[in-house]
Write a protein that holds these residues in place. Structure first.
Motif, PDB file in Angstrom:
ATOM      1  N   MET A  59       0.831  -1.198   0.000  1.00  0.00           N
ATOM      2  CA  MET A  59       0.000   0.000   0.000  1.00  0.00           C
ATOM      3  C   MET A  59       0.861   1.241   0.000  1.00  0.00           C
ATOM      4  N   THR A  60       0.476   2.219  -0.832  1.00  0.00           N
ATOM      5  CA  THR A  60       1.081   3.541  -0.773  1.00  0.00           C
ATOM      6  C   THR A  60      -0.050   4.564  -0.700  1.00  0.00           C
ATOM      7  N   ALA A  61       0.163   5.607   0.098  1.00  0.00           N
ATOM      8  CA  ALA A  61      -0.821   6.670   0.249  1.00  0.00           C
ATOM      9  C   ALA A  61      -0.112   8.008   0.109  1.00  0.00           C
ATOM     10  N   ASN A  62      -0.725   8.918  -0.621  1.00  0.00           N
ATOM     11  CA  ASN A  62      -0.168  10.252  -0.823  1.00  0.00           C
ATOM     12  C   ASN A  62      -1.276  11.301  -0.679  1.00  0.00           C
ATOM     13  N   PRO A  63      -1.223  12.120   0.394  1.00  0.00           N
ATOM     14  CA  PRO A  63      -0.252  12.101   1.478  1.00  0.00           C
ATOM     15  C   PRO A  63      -0.376  10.847   2.343  1.00  0.00           C
ATOM     16  N   ALA A  64       0.715  10.509   3.017  1.00  0.00           N
ATOM     17  CA  ALA A  64       0.758   9.296   3.819  1.00  0.00           C
ATOM     18  C   ALA A  64      -0.183   9.397   5.009  1.00  0.00           C
ATOM     19  N   PHE A  65      -0.681   8.242   5.454  1.00  0.00           N
ATOM     20  CA  PHE A  65      -1.449   8.189   6.685  1.00  0.00           C
ATOM     21  C   PHE A  65      -0.528   8.527   7.863  1.00  0.00           C
ATOM     22  N   GLY A  66      -1.073   9.171   8.883  1.00  0.00           N
ATOM     23  CA  GLY A  66      -0.273   9.471  10.067  1.00  0.00           C
ATOM     24  C   GLY A  66       0.168   8.216  10.781  1.00  0.00           C
ATOM     25  N   ASN A  67      -0.681   7.193  10.769  1.00  0.00           N
ATOM     26  CA  ASN A  67      -0.336   5.887  11.337  1.00  0.00           C
ATOM     27  C   ASN A  67      -1.274   4.875  10.704  1.00  0.00           C
ATOM     28  N   LEU A  68      -1.030   3.602  10.971  1.00  0.00           N
ATOM     29  CA  LEU A  68      -1.848   2.530  10.403  1.00  0.00           C
ATOM     30  C   LEU A  68      -2.760   1.901  11.439  1.00  0.00           C
ATOM     31  N   GLY A  69      -2.994   2.629  12.539  1.00  0.00           N
ATOM     32  CA  GLY A  69      -3.934   2.159  13.542  1.00  0.00           C
ATOM     33  C   GLY A  69      -3.277   1.344  14.634  1.00  0.00           C
ATOM     34  N   ASP A  70      -4.038   1.131  15.704  1.00  0.00           N
ATOM     35  CA  ASP A  70      -3.543   0.366  16.848  1.00  0.00           C
ATOM     36  C   ASP A  70      -4.665  -0.550  17.350  1.00  0.00           C
TER      37      ASP A  70
ATOM     38  N   GLY B 240      -6.698  -0.108   2.751  1.00  0.00           N
ATOM     39  CA  GLY B 240      -5.307   0.335   2.765  1.00  0.00           C
ATOM     40  C   GLY B 240      -4.846   0.679   4.161  1.00  0.00           C
ATOM     41  N   ARG B 241      -5.768   0.955   5.040  1.00  0.00           N
ATOM     42  CA  ARG B 241      -5.449   1.257   6.436  1.00  0.00           C
ATOM     43  C   ARG B 241      -6.368   0.510   7.395  1.00  0.00           C
ATOM     44  N   GLN B 242      -7.667   0.641   7.198  1.00  0.00           N
ATOM     45  CA  GLN B 242      -8.627   0.100   8.151  1.00  0.00           C
ATOM     46  C   GLN B 242      -9.325  -1.144   7.622  1.00  0.00           C
ATOM     47  N   LEU B 243      -9.451  -2.115   8.496  1.00  0.00           N
ATOM     48  CA  LEU B 243     -10.082  -3.385   8.188  1.00  0.00           C
ATOM     49  C   LEU B 243     -11.400  -3.475   8.940  1.00  0.00           C
ATOM     50  N   THR B 244     -12.478  -3.689   8.206  1.00  0.00           N
ATOM     51  CA  THR B 244     -13.811  -3.703   8.785  1.00  0.00           C
ATOM     52  C   THR B 244     -14.576  -4.901   8.260  1.00  0.00           C
TER      53      THR B 244
ATOM     54  N   LYS C 237      -8.123   3.807  15.688  1.00  0.00           N
ATOM     55  CA  LYS C 237      -7.478   4.341  16.872  1.00  0.00           C
ATOM     56  C   LYS C 237      -7.524   3.326  18.009  1.00  0.00           C
ATOM     57  N   LYS C 238      -6.562   3.421  18.904  1.00  0.00           N
ATOM     58  CA  LYS C 238      -6.511   2.498  20.020  1.00  0.00           C
ATOM     59  C   LYS C 238      -7.809   2.569  20.824  1.00  0.00           C
ATOM     60  N   GLY C 239      -8.376   1.410  21.093  1.00  0.00           N
ATOM     61  CA  GLY C 239      -9.610   1.349  21.855  1.00  0.00           C
ATOM     62  C   GLY C 239     -10.861   1.318  21.018  1.00  0.00           C
ATOM     63  N   GLU C 240     -10.758   1.562  19.700  1.00  0.00           N
ATOM     64  CA  GLU C 240     -11.933   1.560  18.840  1.00  0.00           C
ATOM     65  C   GLU C 240     -12.207   0.201  18.211  1.00  0.00           C
ATOM     66  N   ALA C 241     -11.245  -0.704  18.234  1.00  0.00           N
ATOM     67  CA  ALA C 241     -11.425  -1.996  17.584  1.00  0.00           C
ATOM     68  C   ALA C 241     -12.570  -2.765  18.225  1.00  0.00           C
ATOM     69  N   ASN C 242     -13.247  -3.554  17.387  1.00  0.00           N
ATOM     70  CA  ASN C 242     -14.346  -4.423  17.809  1.00  0.00           C
ATOM     71  C   ASN C 242     -15.537  -3.660  18.347  1.00  0.00           C
ATOM     72  N   LYS C 243     -15.702  -2.408  17.938  1.00  0.00           N
ATOM     73  CA  LYS C 243     -16.883  -1.642  18.312  1.00  0.00           C
ATOM     74  C   LYS C 243     -17.766  -1.421  17.084  1.00  0.00           C
TER      75      LYS C 243
END
Length: 283
Positions: A133-144, A186-190, A225-231
């Protein structure tokens, strides 16, 4: 992913206006394509709601070409002011990959946002051990946590996930709504899960007949974001998000209507203005 899920799991998950040209039921919806009968799909969606006396609209256009070995999909999604359900959104999408016996297998995906802010472009390529994956502009992070290579490979890009869901076989006795729909942007898996609430009569601008009422829930699996997974992230909705999937003569099971009661703008209704399958002319 919130904007992408909003657009692809709501606008893109609506359908209607059915036209099936010279197609016959097969063992699986992809069987006739694999046998040498390429197909073109035209899928146009509109959404409507009201905020006081102001109309709120959205639309999406998709074009898919399915050949015996490969497929390509192009889409345009644009919304205006759909609050928590559909944010203001303007994006071009494209996906391509391989036609298998019972599913579409992605290879490449591109999304180009035209939001006037970051105007981010995301490109993905599916490999044997990971999804580049490439992103322009880049993502700040790929999640936690970030999505792992096996998780990414087990999912599909948003276009392939949605269009491909309609072509997946529904064995007798199993959930006719299908699923889960696994989406990676590319970043988030749902993951989208569907609960069958029975066969209902449905009437839209482009479809009249029986459709399965499927209640949709959504899991944030990774890349958030940290803490948002599985919600469950279908915020702003009062009651279940209802997606009506119609079994069509060519073996596909396509959404013909989506309805959500929201806590801000009342009922949002999505339906297809055009849904047409036709033979694909090839050289």
């Amino acid at each position: 992913m919130k904007k992408l899920i909003a657009a692809t799991s709501l606008i893109a998950l609506a359908a209607g206006g059915v036209s099936v040209a010279d197609t016959a039921p097969a063992d699986t919806p992809l069987a006739s394509i694999k046998a040498g009968d390429p197909m073109k799909l035209t899928y146009e969606v509109k959404a409507t709601a009201w905020a006081l006396f102001i109309p709120i609209t959205g639309k999406a256009n998709f074009r898919a070409e399915l050949k015996p070995d490969t497929y390509s999909i192009k889409g345009k999604v644009k919304t205006t002011g759909l609050a928590d359900i559909l944010v203001n959104y303007d994006m071009d999408l494209a996906s391509s990959g391989y036609v298998r016996d019972d599913h579409l297998q992605p290879y490449a995906y591109v999304s180009q946002n035209h939001d006037g802010k970051k105007n981010r472009r995301v490109e993905m390529t599916y490999g044997s051990s990971d999804v580049a994956m490439t992103a322009n502009p880049a993502f700040g992070n790929l999640g936690d946590p970030a999505a792992t290579p096996p998780q990414k490979l087990d999912a599909s890009d948003p276009l392939t996930a949605f269009i491909g869901h309609g072509f997946m076989p529904r064995p007798a006795g199993e959930n006719p709504c299908g699923g889960p729909m696994k989406i990676f942007d590319g970043r988030q898996l749902t993951h989208l899960h569907f609960e069958n609430a029975g066969l209902k009569k449905v009437r839209t601008d482009g479809y009249k007949g029986d459709a399965y009422e499927c209640h949709v829930t959504m899991d944030k699996v990774a890349g958030y974001k940290k803490g948002e997974a599985n919600k469950d992230t279908l915020t702003g909705i009062d009651g279940p998000l209802k997606m009506y999937m119609a079994p069509l003569p060519n073996g596909t099971v396509m959404p013909v209507k989506i309805q959500a009661d929201t806590d801000k703008i009342g009922t949002v209704t999505l339906q297809v203005s055009k849904l047409k399958f036709e033979p694909l002319a090839t050289d």
